[in-house]
Enzyme design. Structure first.
Site, PDB file in Angstrom:
ATOM      1  N   SER A  24       7.109 -12.978 -12.855  1.00  0.00           N
ATOM      2  CA  SER A  24       8.445 -13.195 -12.385  1.00  0.00           C
ATOM      3  C   SER A  24       9.424 -12.293 -12.846  1.00  0.00           C
ATOM      4  O   SER A  24       9.996 -12.182 -13.636  1.00  0.00           O
ATOM      5  CB  SER A  24       8.604 -14.815 -12.532  1.00  0.00           C
ATOM      6  OG  SER A  24       9.692 -14.854 -12.015  1.00  0.00           O
ATOM      7  N   SER A  26      12.378 -13.558 -12.411  1.00  0.00           N
ATOM      8  CA  SER A  26      13.921 -14.620 -12.349  1.00  0.00           C
ATOM      9  C   SER A  26      14.197 -14.096 -14.521  1.00  0.00           C
ATOM     10  O   SER A  26      15.445 -14.534 -14.317  1.00  0.00           O
ATOM     11  CB  SER A  26      13.413 -15.656 -12.261  1.00  0.00           C
ATOM     12  OG  SER A  26      12.994 -15.985 -11.568  1.00  0.00           O
ATOM     13  N   THR A  71       8.957 -22.998  -8.834  1.00  0.00           N
ATOM     14  CA  THR A  71       8.708 -21.414  -7.536  1.00  0.00           C
ATOM     15  C   THR A  71       7.125 -22.402  -6.815  1.00  0.00           C
ATOM     16  O   THR A  71       6.775 -23.613  -7.788  1.00  0.00           O
ATOM     17  CB  THR A  71       8.523 -20.110  -7.869  1.00  0.00           C
ATOM     18  OG1 THR A  71       7.716 -18.768  -7.172  1.00  0.00           O
ATOM     19  CG2 THR A  71       7.346 -20.199  -9.840  1.00  0.00           C
ATOM     20  N   LYS A  75       7.430 -26.246  -5.607  1.00  0.00           N
ATOM     21  CA  LYS A  75       8.147 -26.682  -5.177  1.00  0.00           C
ATOM     22  C   LYS A  75       8.556 -27.575  -4.552  1.00  0.00           C
ATOM     23  O   LYS A  75       9.157 -28.364  -3.997  1.00  0.00           O
ATOM     24  CB  LYS A  75       8.701 -25.199  -4.002  1.00  0.00           C
ATOM     25  CG  LYS A  75       8.784 -24.072  -4.898  1.00  0.00           C
ATOM     26  CD  LYS A  75       9.367 -23.231  -3.316  1.00  0.00           C
ATOM     27  CE  LYS A  75      10.041 -21.634  -3.696  1.00  0.00           C
ATOM     28  NZ  LYS A  75      10.576 -20.708  -2.846  1.00  0.00           N
ATOM     29  N   ASN A  96      13.685 -25.436  -5.066  1.00  0.00           N
ATOM     30  CA  ASN A  96      13.605 -23.901  -6.222  1.00  0.00           C
ATOM     31  C   ASN A  96      14.426 -24.291  -6.864  1.00  0.00           C
ATOM     32  O   ASN A  96      14.449 -22.722  -7.842  1.00  0.00           O
ATOM     33  CB  ASN A  96      13.718 -22.474  -5.091  1.00  0.00           C
ATOM     34  CG  ASN A  96      14.960 -22.476  -5.007  1.00  0.00           C
ATOM     35  OD1 ASN A  96      16.391 -22.841  -4.709  1.00  0.00           O
ATOM     36  ND2 ASN A  96      15.570 -21.457  -4.357  1.00  0.00           N
ATOM     37  N   ASP A 111      17.273 -21.124  -1.522  1.00  0.00           N
ATOM     38  CA  ASP A 111      17.296 -20.077  -0.737  1.00  0.00           C
ATOM     39  C   ASP A 111      18.187 -18.967   0.208  1.00  0.00           C
ATOM     40  O   ASP A 111      18.114 -17.670   0.411  1.00  0.00           O
ATOM     41  CB  ASP A 111      15.322 -20.153  -0.101  1.00  0.00           C
ATOM     42  CG  ASP A 111      14.610 -19.634  -1.432  1.00  0.00           C
ATOM     43  OD1 ASP A 111      15.160 -18.502  -2.218  1.00  0.00           O
ATOM     44  OD2 ASP A 111      13.641 -20.296  -1.698  1.00  0.00           O
ATOM     45  N   GLY A 138       7.012 -19.743   7.566  1.00  0.00           N
ATOM     46  CA  GLY A 138       6.755 -20.239   5.825  1.00  0.00           C
ATOM     47  C   GLY A 138       8.113 -20.537   5.393  1.00  0.00           C
ATOM     48  O   GLY A 138       9.244 -20.998   5.871  1.00  0.00           O
ATOM     49  N   ALA A 140      10.066 -19.234   2.882  1.00  0.00           N
ATOM     50  CA  ALA A 140      11.339 -18.427   2.774  1.00  0.00           C
ATOM     51  C   ALA A 140      11.884 -18.538   4.669  1.00  0.00           C
ATOM     52  O   ALA A 140      13.557 -18.702   4.752  1.00  0.00           O
ATOM     53  CB  ALA A 140      10.804 -17.397   2.751  1.00  0.00           C
ATOM     54  N   LEU A 224      12.708  -9.486   3.549  1.00  0.00           N
ATOM     55  CA  LEU A 224      12.444 -10.301   2.547  1.00  0.00           C
ATOM     56  C   LEU A 224      11.616  -9.858   1.517  1.00  0.00           C
ATOM     57  O   LEU A 224      11.504  -9.865   0.317  1.00  0.00           O
ATOM     58  CB  LEU A 224      12.532 -11.910   2.940  1.00  0.00           C
ATOM     59  CG  LEU A 224      13.317 -12.083   3.906  1.00  0.00           C
ATOM     60  CD1 LEU A 224      13.607 -14.231   3.783  1.00  0.00           C
ATOM     61  CD2 LEU A 224      14.938 -11.682   3.950  1.00  0.00           C
TER      62      LEU A 224
END
Length: 288
Positions: A24, A26, A71, A75, A96, A111, A138, A140, A224
């Protein structure tokens, strides 16, 4: 048992939870933001399997974790254990981000709005009245479609190999959304790849989500996928003179919305984007 590291007395703790979590970005995003803003926050990645979702939320409450990114595969799994959901999280049935509202834990989904914010920031233009093709159906893709509806775009066309999933995704786009085919791509303003096709380290690495012959110089193409930075789709778009936009923008802007929910402050987006782009480029070079 879900264990969070102990923060120093003067520090505020934030985390990302999921499985796997070791790759990740993040922590780099949020710790960069905290450092630039001189905030005494610290952010950690915590491995949490789906079956530990309830225990995870209980540990967040018990340890007073003030910011949480969520994540896969959590979710959806965390939803029953939260106190409230934002409108986006309710509609998408996916969370998220978790923040506190006094004593309540609230689930969000940043998102889609992160995507819209990144697109407007990148192009310097509004998107109201524009037409979009979304490749994929999906999580996203659904988040992007919902936020495009809220942004009052003129047309959303969803392309996906599974027709039933495409129908479900298109329903989030309202009356201006429908299921289409690759033949619809040349007629749109924006093309968005919301699949994992082209992602490094997957069986689809080096692949295109659709044949390059459907691309036009008038397109703005957004991938993306952010690893690699320059995907096969973006390379093909640039070859025909189209505008190509990487997935780093959405990654950073959705995180910036989380940062704002937790701290009440705007995130230093440009600095974070530079750092993330550099990090992904280094990872790509190591893996070559």
């Amino acid at each position: 048992m879900v264990n969070f590291p102990k923060a120093e007395t003067s520090q505020t703790m934030a985390v990302v939870v999921g499985q796997p979590i070791n790759h990740s970005l993040s922590p780099l995003i949020h710790n960069t933001a905290f450092t630039i803003a001189n905030l005494k926050w610290t952010y950690h990645a915590i491995e949490v399997p789906k079956e530990k979702a309830q225990e995870c939320i209980e540990a967040i409450r018990d340890n007073n974790i003030r910011g949480v990114s969520v994540t896969m595969p959590l979710k959806e799994a965390v939803i029953p254990f939260l106190d409230e959901l934002s409108e986006a999280a309710k509609e998408l049935k996916a969370v998220n981000c978790i923040s506190w509202d006094v004593e309540k834990l609230v689930g969000h989904n940043t998102d889609g709005d992160g995507f819209v914010n990144s697109l407007v920031a990148e192009t310097g233009e509004g998107i109201s009245g524009s037409s979009f093709v979304i490749v994929g159906a999906g999580g996203a893709a659904r988040a992007v479609i919902r936020s495009l509806r809220e942004a009052s775009v003129a047309k959303i066309t969803v392309i996906n190999r599974n027709h039933d999933k495409a129908i479900v995704a298109a329903q989030l786009g309202g009356v201006n959304a429908s299921v289409g085919a690759t033949e619809d791509i040349p007629e749109c303003d924006y093309v968005v790849n919301a699949t994992s096709i082209g992602m490094a380290g997957t069986e689809n690495e080096g692949s295109m989500p659709f044949p390059a012959r459907y691309l036009k110089s008038s397109h703005t193409v957004v991938d993306l996928v952010y690893n690699p930075i320059e995907t096969p789709l973006l390379s093909a778009a640039r070859k025909v003179g189209a505008t190509g936009i990487t997935g780093v923008g959405m990654l950073v802007h959705q995180a910036a919305l989380q940062y704002q929910l937790w701290t009440g402050m705007g995130a230093p987006i440009q600095e974070i984007e530079r750092k993330i782009t550099s990090e992904i480029t280094q990872i790509s070079q190591i893996n070559e």
